[in-house]
Write a protein that holds these residues in place. Sequence first.
Motif, PDB file in Angstrom:
ATOM      1  N   LEU A   2       0.837  -1.194   0.000  1.00  0.00           N
ATOM      2  CA  LEU A   2       0.000   0.000   0.000  1.00  0.00           C
ATOM      3  C   LEU A   2       0.875   1.248   0.000  1.00  0.00           C
ATOM      4  CD1 LEU A   2      -2.968   1.044   0.326  1.00  0.00           C
ATOM      5  CD2 LEU A   2      -2.528   1.087   2.784  1.00  0.00           C
ATOM      6  N   GLN A   3       0.617   2.154  -0.929  1.00  0.00           N
ATOM      7  CA  GLN A   3       1.298   3.453  -0.928  1.00  0.00           C
ATOM      8  C   GLN A   3       0.308   4.542  -0.585  1.00  0.00           C
ATOM      9  OE1 GLN A   3       1.956   1.711  -4.292  1.00  0.00           O
ATOM     10  NE2 GLN A   3       3.508   0.599  -3.141  1.00  0.00           N
ATOM     11  N   LEU A   4       0.750   5.476   0.231  1.00  0.00           N
ATOM     12  CA  LEU A   4      -0.095   6.582   0.661  1.00  0.00           C
ATOM     13  C   LEU A   4       0.578   7.889   0.298  1.00  0.00           C
ATOM     14  CD1 LEU A   4      -0.951   5.307   4.262  1.00  0.00           C
ATOM     15  CD2 LEU A   4      -2.224   4.904   2.150  1.00  0.00           C
ATOM     16  N   VAL A  23      -4.347   9.805  -0.527  1.00  0.00           N
ATOM     17  CA  VAL A  23      -4.766   8.888  -1.578  1.00  0.00           C
ATOM     18  C   VAL A  23      -3.968   7.606  -1.474  1.00  0.00           C
ATOM     19  CG1 VAL A  23      -4.982   8.534  -4.057  1.00  0.00           C
ATOM     20  CG2 VAL A  23      -5.372  10.801  -3.087  1.00  0.00           C
ATOM     21  N   ALA A  24      -4.667   6.491  -1.527  1.00  0.00           N
ATOM     22  CA  ALA A  24      -4.031   5.177  -1.425  1.00  0.00           C
ATOM     23  C   ALA A  24      -3.948   4.515  -2.787  1.00  0.00           C
ATOM     24  CB  ALA A  24      -4.829   4.282  -0.481  1.00  0.00           C
ATOM     25  N   SER A  25      -2.886   3.755  -2.992  1.00  0.00           N
ATOM     26  CA  SER A  25      -2.751   2.951  -4.201  1.00  0.00           C
ATOM     27  C   SER A  25      -2.034   1.660  -3.848  1.00  0.00           C
ATOM     28  CB  SER A  25      -1.977   3.703  -5.285  1.00  0.00           C
ATOM     29  OG  SER A  25      -0.670   3.991  -4.858  1.00  0.00           O
ATOM     30  N   GLY A  26      -2.201   0.670  -4.704  1.00  0.00           N
ATOM     31  CA  GLY A  26      -1.506  -0.589  -4.504  1.00  0.00           C
ATOM     32  C   GLY A  26      -2.387  -1.683  -3.937  1.00  0.00           C
ATOM     33  N   TYR A 122       1.217   1.183   7.502  1.00  0.00           N
ATOM     34  CA  TYR A 122       1.681   1.890   6.310  1.00  0.00           C
ATOM     35  C   TYR A 122       1.627   3.394   6.569  1.00  0.00           C
ATOM     36  CZ  TYR A 122       0.806  -2.547   3.927  1.00  0.00           C
ATOM     37  OH  TYR A 122       0.808  -3.874   3.539  1.00  0.00           O
ATOM     38  N   TRP A 123       2.620   4.101   6.038  1.00  0.00           N
ATOM     39  CA  TRP A 123       2.708   5.534   6.267  1.00  0.00           C
ATOM     40  C   TRP A 123       2.953   6.274   4.962  1.00  0.00           C
ATOM     41  CZ3 TRP A 123       2.110   8.023  10.917  1.00  0.00           C
ATOM     42  CH2 TRP A 123       2.053   7.212  12.051  1.00  0.00           C
ATOM     43  N   GLY A 124       2.367   7.480   4.884  1.00  0.00           N
ATOM     44  CA  GLY A 124       2.725   8.387   3.802  1.00  0.00           C
ATOM     45  C   GLY A 124       3.955   9.189   4.185  1.00  0.00           C
ATOM     46  N   VAL A 125       4.372  10.057   3.287  1.00  0.00           N
ATOM     47  CA  VAL A 125       5.586  10.842   3.517  1.00  0.00           C
ATOM     48  C   VAL A 125       5.308  12.181   4.169  1.00  0.00           C
ATOM     49  CG1 VAL A 125       6.837   9.717   1.664  1.00  0.00           C
ATOM     50  CG2 VAL A 125       5.554  11.825   1.191  1.00  0.00           C
ATOM     51  N   GLY A 126       4.041  12.549   4.279  1.00  0.00           N
ATOM     52  CA  GLY A 126       3.692  13.755   5.002  1.00  0.00           C
ATOM     53  C   GLY A 126       3.484  14.972   4.125  1.00  0.00           C
ATOM     54  N   THR A 127       2.728  15.920   4.694  1.00  0.00           N
ATOM     55  CA  THR A 127       2.510  17.217   4.046  1.00  0.00           C
ATOM     56  C   THR A 127       2.596  18.286   5.122  1.00  0.00           C
ATOM     57  OG1 THR A 127       1.018  18.474   2.601  1.00  0.00           O
ATOM     58  CG2 THR A 127      -0.029  17.092   4.271  1.00  0.00           C
ATOM     59  N   LEU A 128       3.280  19.379   4.811  1.00  0.00           N
ATOM     60  CA  LEU A 128       3.577  20.398   5.805  1.00  0.00           C
ATOM     61  C   LEU A 128       2.435  21.404   5.923  1.00  0.00           C
ATOM     62  CD1 LEU A 128       5.615  21.740   7.754  1.00  0.00           C
ATOM     63  CD2 LEU A 128       6.512  22.991   5.746  1.00  0.00           C
ATOM     64  N   VAL A 129       2.029  21.639   7.144  1.00  0.00           N
ATOM     65  CA  VAL A 129       1.028  22.660   7.438  1.00  0.00           C
ATOM     66  C   VAL A 129       1.692  23.742   8.275  1.00  0.00           C
ATOM     67  CG1 VAL A 129      -1.110  23.167   8.678  1.00  0.00           C
ATOM     68  CG2 VAL A 129      -0.917  21.070   7.314  1.00  0.00           C
TER      69      VAL A 129
END
Length: 133
Positions: A2-4, A23-26, A122-129
Motif C-alpha cells: 500500500l502506498q499513501l 490517496v491510497a494505491s496498490g 503503512y505511512w505516507g511521507v507527510g505534508t507540511l502545514v
Amino acid sequence: QLQLVESGGGLVQPGGSLKLSCVASGITWDYYAVGWFRQAPGKEREGVSCISSSIPTSDGMTYYADSVKGRFTISRDNAKNTVYLQMNSLTPEDAAVYYCAADITPTCPPGRPAIWHYAMDYWGVGTLVTVSS
C-alpha cells in the motif's frame, strides 16, 4: 504494498482552514482503519484523528484527539481511495508535518491518540502545514 500520498498542506493564517487528502494505491484499503498524525519540530508524533473501515462491524467510526475535537473532521471516500482531514479554526499550535497512516485491521487503535502510531502499518511521507500570520 500500500502506498499513501498526502496533499493539501500549505501556509494558512490563524483561524483559517485547510483540507488534507490522503490517496491510497496498490491495495484496496476499504477494510483498513486510517489515521492522521502530526509531528512538529522537536515533538513526538501524535495521533490527530482516526476513521475505522466502512464495513458494517466497524461502520466508519471516527475518533479525535482532544486538541482538535470540534475543529477537525475526518472522512473517507472508498470509491476514490481517499481519506480527508478538514481542518478549521487553525492555530499556530496545529503547525506540523501531517501524515496519514493505515492499520490493516478494520478498527482504530485503542487507547490514547499518543500511542496510535504504534499500531499503524503503512505511512505516507507527510505534508507540511504552516499556520502563521
